[in-house]
Scaffold this motif. Structure first.
Motif, PDB file in Angstrom:
ATOM      1  N   PRO A 100      73.211  99.667  88.302  1.00  0.00           N
ATOM      2  CA  PRO A 100      74.019  99.736  87.080  1.00  0.00           C
ATOM      3  C   PRO A 100      73.411 100.598  85.984  1.00  0.00           C
ATOM      4  O   PRO A 100      74.134 101.166  85.161  1.00  0.00           O
ATOM      5  CB  PRO A 100      74.109  98.267  86.637  1.00  0.00           C
ATOM      6  N   LYS A 107      78.898  98.625  89.566  1.00  0.00           N
ATOM      7  CA  LYS A 107      78.037  98.037  88.544  1.00  0.00           C
ATOM      8  C   LYS A 107      77.520  96.662  88.955  1.00  0.00           C
ATOM      9  O   LYS A 107      76.954  95.929  88.133  1.00  0.00           O
ATOM     10  CB  LYS A 107      78.792  97.928  87.216  1.00  0.00           C
ATOM     11  N   SER A 133      76.437  93.387  83.499  1.00  0.00           N
ATOM     12  CA  SER A 133      75.506  93.788  84.550  1.00  0.00           C
ATOM     13  C   SER A 133      74.648  94.973  84.119  1.00  0.00           C
ATOM     14  O   SER A 133      73.449  95.035  84.396  1.00  0.00           O
ATOM     15  CB  SER A 133      76.271  94.142  85.828  1.00  0.00           C
ATOM     16  N   THR A 134      75.278  95.922  83.417  1.00  0.00           N
ATOM     17  CA  THR A 134      74.543  97.101  82.973  1.00  0.00           C
ATOM     18  C   THR A 134      73.510  96.742  81.910  1.00  0.00           C
ATOM     19  O   THR A 134      72.384  97.261  81.914  1.00  0.00           O
ATOM     20  CB  THR A 134      75.510  98.171  82.436  1.00  0.00           C
ATOM     21  N   ASP A 189      81.113  94.622  84.061  1.00  0.00           N
ATOM     22  CA  ASP A 189      80.365  95.874  84.187  1.00  0.00           C
ATOM     23  C   ASP A 189      79.356  96.031  83.063  1.00  0.00           C
ATOM     24  O   ASP A 189      78.201  96.427  83.291  1.00  0.00           O
ATOM     25  CB  ASP A 189      81.326  97.073  84.184  1.00  0.00           C
TER      26      ASP A 189
END
Length: 377
Positions: free
Chosen positions: A322, A331, A305-306, A302
């Motif tokens: 995201p 995300k 990806s963010t 997460d």
């Protein structure tokens, strides 16, 4: 970092500030929204004097019923301020405290609105990917997700099986067709949920169409009336400006825009030499597990990806979920090439932006302070 709900809010607000700054410098042309959720508010000049509290419903309700039934099927239509609001109203109206809401999905987990609504209704919640599993005896509502947050689409045969199984047990079925109302029908040739026997179906008028962020529910008249009653009780119904924009968006909906995404996807994938991607019906996703150079950093998928999403936004103006999604949203780094802005972004520009984001994040993935500033501001 993102397990804290407060940090989720900070992350989204940071992304919105970046968008605001880029808009001041470059205008709207400097932003490429590839979330598939950009929506719009397509009111006409003649609508502006008609969106008053009581005049609006009197003018637009009949058109909403007509356009909504054409899009969704069913006997009656109701409009809500969000799809999540529609789901909450339905769960509150149709479940008994202590009973079970049983949820079928093509892929786990659920959108948080379904278990969250169930909790507020003091009901139990179960979810499954097994479309042959029978709902428990105490089930008061069956929910089926037509298309997941990452665009995994249910098979029509599975959807029909669950509807028939629930009806045999006397249980109503709500299909959460947020994007599925268009993905399933336009790209997969499936029938509308209500045509398959669903008692209720709800879609988002900003997903894969140019309407406002709102929820449109179709279904049996008796159930819609119960759900509307609960919506009025808690202020979940759509207000006149939103209803007017929904009507305009439904009347102007053009399925060919979704089909054009397939051509863009094929062009992108033809020369992409980055990490492994997985195709979606209208675009592609990059799995964090395929970003080998970023693994072992101590950050989960997460956060990775963010971080990539924030670089794509701040450096290239590319908006992905995201960065800007609501707390609890997936995300997964997804690029929706059916989005309106996808028609004006060069595919080569998109490829290079992804390469650049991966390179930049790789450079400071082990610097906790830089990662925190990147994601949270």
């Amino acid at each position: 970092m993102l397990e804290d709900p407060v940090n989720e809010v900070k992350r989204r607000e940071h992304a919105l500030r970046i968008i605001g700054e880029k808009m001041k410098k470059h205008g709207r042309d400097g932003i490429y929204d590839l979330t598939g959720l950009s929506g719009g508010f397509p009111l006409e000049e003649e609508d502006l004097d008609l969106i008053e509290t009581y005049v609006g419903p009197a003018i637009f309700e009949e058109r909403l019923q007509e356009a909504g039934r054409e899009h969704m099927g069913g006997e009656m239509i109701a409009a809500f301020n969000r799809t999540s609001s529609a789901i909450l109203a339905a769960v509150l109206a149709l479940t008994e405290p202590g009973s079970t809401v049983f949820h079928y999905l093509p892929e786990l987990p659920s959108h948080p609105s379904v278990p969250g609504s169930t909790e507020l209704a003091s009901a139990g919640y179960q979810e499954t990917e097994d479309f042959t599993e029978k709902p428990p005896l105490d089930t008061s509502l069956v929910v089926v997700t037509g298309s997941t947050m990452d665009h995994r689409v249910v098979e029509e045969s599975d959807l029909v099986r669950v509807i028939e199984m629930a009806h045999d047990a006397g249980i109503p079925v709500l299909v959460d067709d947020a994007s599925g109302a268009r993905l399933r029908t336009v790209l997969y040739g499936q029938r509308r949920a209500c045509d398959l026997g669903a008692d209720l179906a709800v879609t988002s008028t900003d997903k894969l169409m140019h309407g406002p962020r709102g929820g449109l529910m179709a279904g049996r008249t008796d159930l819609i009336e119960k759900v509307k009653s609960k919506a009025y009780q808690f202020g979940l119904e759509a207000q006149p400006p939103l209803v007017a924009a929904m009507v305009r968006a439904l009347e102007k909906f053009e399925p060919s825009e979704i089909r054009d995404a397939i051509k863009r996807k094929e062009e992108f994938l033809r020369d992409f030499k980055g990490p492994e991607v997985e195709e979606t019906p209208t675009g592609f996703i990059i799995k964090s597990s395929s970003l080998e150079d970023l693994q072992g950093s101590g950050y989960g998928g997460d956060e990775i990806s963010t971080a990539l999403s924030m670089i794509l936004l701040s450096e290239h103006g590319i908006v992905t979920i995201p960065a800007v999604g609501m707390p609890g949203a997936s995300k997964t780094l997804r690029f929706d090439l059916a989005a309106r802005d996808a028609g004006r972004i060069e595919i080569s520009f998109l490829r290079e932006a992804i390469y650049d984001a991966i390179k930049l994040v790789s450079g400071f993935i082990n610097d906790d302070e830089k990662m925190r500033r990147l994601i949270l501001g």
